[in-house]
Design a protein around this motif. Structure first.
Motif, mmCIF file in Angstrom:
data_model
loop_
_atom_site.group_PDB
_atom_site.id
_atom_site.type_symbol
_atom_site.label_atom_id
_atom_site.label_comp_id
_atom_site.label_asym_id
_atom_site.label_seq_id
_atom_site.Cartn_x
_atom_site.Cartn_y
_atom_site.Cartn_z
ATOM 1 N N TYR A 281 -52.587 35.323 -28.808
ATOM 2 C CA TYR A 281 -53.409 34.362 -29.973
ATOM 3 C C TYR A 281 -52.902 32.894 -30.615
ATOM 4 O O TYR A 281 -54.327 31.749 -30.752
ATOM 5 C CB TYR A 281 -53.377 35.141 -31.422
ATOM 6 N N MET B 183 -54.566 29.029 -29.984
ATOM 7 C CA MET B 183 -54.591 28.134 -30.991
ATOM 8 C C MET B 183 -54.221 26.790 -30.659
ATOM 9 O O MET B 183 -54.635 25.545 -30.996
ATOM 10 C CB MET B 183 -54.347 28.741 -32.632
ATOM 11 N N LEU C 68 -54.878 29.776 -38.035
ATOM 12 C CA LEU C 68 -55.887 31.500 -37.212
ATOM 13 C C LEU C 68 -56.327 32.760 -37.821
ATOM 14 O O LEU C 68 -55.053 33.340 -38.736
ATOM 15 C CB LEU C 68 -55.020 31.449 -36.520
ATOM 16 N N ASN D 78 -49.586 28.530 -36.649
ATOM 17 C CA ASN D 78 -51.086 28.471 -36.423
ATOM 18 C C ASN D 78 -52.159 28.210 -37.365
ATOM 19 O O ASN D 78 -53.082 28.821 -37.540
ATOM 20 C CB ASN D 78 -51.374 30.229 -35.884
ATOM 21 N N THR E 52 -55.511 22.979 -31.347
ATOM 22 C CA THR E 52 -54.920 22.243 -31.824
ATOM 23 C C THR E 52 -54.648 21.388 -30.966
ATOM 24 O O THR E 52 -54.561 19.857 -31.072
ATOM 25 C CB THR E 52 -53.786 22.468 -32.736
ATOM 26 N N VAL F 113 -61.368 30.726 -35.978
ATOM 27 C CA VAL F 113 -59.966 29.650 -36.797
ATOM 28 C C VAL F 113 -61.171 29.474 -38.068
ATOM 29 O O VAL F 113 -62.342 28.688 -38.037
ATOM 30 C CB VAL F 113 -60.062 28.314 -35.794
#
Length: 220
Positions: A173, A177, A127, A99, A181, A35
């Motif tokens: 992926y 994320m 991301l 993302n 988050t 990130v």
């Protein structure tokens, strides 16, 4: 994944693993998520500020938010095509999200004379795919990790249509994320209670800070 993400974030380092032997080392190269956070551009700053004002306009009982120390959310397009802020952990379901994590917060800055003042910051975290080159070493039970990484292409939120074959790497992926988050969305604000005589006797009204809980509408 939620347990691993929370443990890694709380330690601020790669979690220890069992060593092959008391004295051992090996290199490993792999692709993985990363990130990347940067200052928001002017267009995004205006969008974040608009969503912050909408968030602050929602009363909490008889109290109104008068200042914000932190506001973090995932931007999403709702069913009517409007941009909205997802500032609570998400549940599984259809979504037109990103993302990304958008956030605005206040921090202290110091001038040349040492005077301290508060400044508002705006950042966007996205991301990406990354190439990791690590070397893991153990010496009598003590783990050391050395290495480097290279940030590659941005990874968008999955948008599978009915009948499409899902890109499982993209979903993996995005799941990373999503978990990350969920740990960061929310807000920290200062509230002021409203009541009779608010215009004439503001000093009699209580002021308080609140951190919305990450799983419901209560405060902690």
């Amino acid at each position: 994944m939620a347990l691993l993400a929370s443990a890694t974030a709380s330690r601020g380092e790669i979690l220890p693993i069992k060593a092959p032997s008391n004295h051992s080392a090996y290199p490993i190269d792999f692709y993985g998520p990363i990130v990347n956070c940067q200052d928001a551009n002017e267009t995004t700053v205006n969008l974040i500020d608009r969503l912050l004002q909408e968030h602050m306009a929602m009363p909490k009982g008889i109290a109104q938010q008068i200042d914000s120390g932190y506001f973090g959310f995932v931007p999403e397009i709702n069913s009517t095509g409007d941009l909205v802020a997802l500032s609570q952990p998400r549940y599984q379901g259809p979504s037109i999200a990103t993302n990304e994590l958008w956030m605005t917060f206040q921090r202290y800055i110091f001038n040349s004379t040492g005077h301290r003042s508060r400044a508002r910051m705006w950042q966007v975290c996205r991301l990406h795919n990354a190439t990791y080159d690590l070397r893991l070493e153990w010496d009598r039970g003590i783990q050391k990790v050395h290495g480097s990484y290279e940030v590659n292409e941005e990874v968008g939120f999955p948008s599978d249509n009915p009948g499409d074959i899902s890109d499982m790497a993209n979903h993996a992926y995005a799941a990373f994320m999503w978990v990350l988050t969920d740990q960061l969305v929310g807000s920290l604000g200062w509230y002021k209670k409203h009541g009779s005589g608010a215009d004439t006797e503001p000093e009699t009204l209580a002021q308080f800070g609140a951190i919305p809980h990450t799983t419901d509408k209560s405060t902690r």
